[in-house]
Enzyme design. Structure first.
Site, PDB file in Angstrom:
ATOM      1  N   GLU A  51     -66.956  23.694   0.226  1.00  0.00           N
ATOM      2  CA  GLU A  51     -66.644  24.729   0.490  1.00  0.00           C
ATOM      3  C   GLU A  51     -65.740  25.394   0.303  1.00  0.00           C
ATOM      4  OE1 GLU A  51     -65.581  26.823   3.155  1.00  0.00           O
ATOM      5  OE2 GLU A  51     -64.971  25.711   4.043  1.00  0.00           O
TER       6      GLU A  51
ATOM      7  N   HIS B  12     -67.768  29.281   4.947  1.00  0.00           N
ATOM      8  CA  HIS B  12     -66.907  30.659   5.769  1.00  0.00           C
ATOM      9  C   HIS B  12     -67.741  31.898   5.286  1.00  0.00           C
ATOM     10  CE1 HIS B  12     -63.180  28.321   6.671  1.00  0.00           C
ATOM     11  NE2 HIS B  12     -63.226  29.657   6.411  1.00  0.00           N
TER      12      HIS B  12
ATOM     13  N   SER C 265     -63.095  23.977   7.564  1.00  0.00           N
ATOM     14  CA  SER C 265     -62.457  25.124   7.125  1.00  0.00           C
ATOM     15  C   SER C 265     -60.773  23.850   7.732  1.00  0.00           C
ATOM     16  CB  SER C 265     -61.682  26.339   8.364  1.00  0.00           C
ATOM     17  OG  SER C 265     -60.415  27.208   7.194  1.00  0.00           O
TER      18      SER C 265
END
Length: 308
Positions: free
Chosen positions: A211, A279, A111
């Site tokens: 992602e 995630h 992230s």
């Protein structure tokens, strides 16, 4: 060539840092307990969190000190991040003053941590791990199989990895061929924000993974087109997507898959999806800046070589 990771053994020290946002203290404590059950000695700064920062886990200078201490001490073999959120890029000015550490450590996160990953890859030539946060190890947001897979990876980080069940998203991904290159990437919007910096993400001659979470269809389309215009995908060998979650419209519809399919049709390299990373309940560890081989066939698969 990046240094291979050392396996973690019972008794090894793991530095726990929070370069971005804070997490719930209960989740942190439970994650620490889990690491201790595995036989490791997690080390957490006493002042890891503070209310003095509105957006991040602590003041920039404090977070930077925790990170730099973890990167440069001779005691720990790995550095695990508490969670993502926001704040990693604010630490780059502090890292620029730091000489490349003599020893590479296993640095784990994803992230917002993508920004640090990119810096370590571009500036230091490190291998890094796109993997779960400490606050997820209690099993609340992460599947038990992902946690066990992560544990096995820590013990055998040089073992070849094989990801099956990939799905082609354009015609070029249907052609039977093998593609080799270094695997790089991370969170898409964080990769975009490196544009214009000295550590800009470029995918040339690489197999790119990305992602994303919480971006609506139009926002994904904007990010991907900006990265194309900025030549961040110029010369890419292939793209393999991890999870792309959330992004619902106000009326409940979701157009993220539309944005991704439009992108896949517009580029001149293979695009596939299906990596269990990102995630979601499944978030398997992925050693970035490792050699990889994408086998395009009836049943495409990605091989990752953490020693290469």
């Amino acid at each position: 060539m990046p240094t291979s990771f050392e396996p973690l053994r019972p008794g090894d020290i793991i530095d726990v840092v929070a370069p971005a946002s804070r997490c719930d203290l209960v989740d942190l404590e439970q994650g620490i307990i889990e690491l201790e059950k595995w036989g490791y000695r997690p080390r957490v700064p006493k002042n890891i969190f503070s209310k003095k920062s509105r957006f991040c886990s602590n003041l920039d200078e404090v977070r930077a000190k925790h990170l730099i201490d973890a990167l440069t001490n001779d005691h720990s073999k790995a550095i695990f991040c508490v969670r993502g959120g926001y704040g990693s890029q604010r630490l780059i000015p502090y890292l620029k003053k730091l000489k490349k550490p003599k020893k590479q450590k296993m640095f784990v996160g994803f992230s917002d941590i993508t920004y640090l990953h990119q810096y370590f890859i571009r500036q230091w030539g490190w291998r890094v791990v796109h993997g779960p946060f400490v606050c997820e190890l209690n099993g609340g947001s992460l599947s038990s199989s992902s946690i066990q897979n992560f544990r096995k990876f820590l013990e055998h980080p040089s073992q070849e990895m094989r990801f099956r069940h990939l799905q082609p998203l354009n015609g070029l991904a249907l052609k039977r061929k093998n593609i080799k290159g270094r695997l790089v990437g991370g969170n898409l919007s964080l990769l975009q924000t490196t544009a214009g910096t000295k550590h800009t993400f470029y995918g040339k001659n690489k197999i790119v993974f990305f992602e994303e979470v919480g971006e609506r269809g139009y926002a994904l389309d904007r990010i991907l087109n900006h990265m194309l215009l900025a030549d961040q995908f110029k010369g890419v060998k292939a793209i393999v997507l991890g999870s792309v979650t959330g992004g619902d419209e106000p009326d409940g519809k979701n157009f993220t898959s539309v944005a991704i399919k439009d992108f896949a049709k517009s580029v001149d390299f293979p695009v596939l999806k299906g990596l269990p990373c990102g995630h979601g309940k499944r978030n398997l560890p992925l050693p970035l800046n490792s050699l990889a081989e994408l086998k395009l066939a009836t049943k495409p698969e990605l091989l990752v070589f953490p020693k290469g």
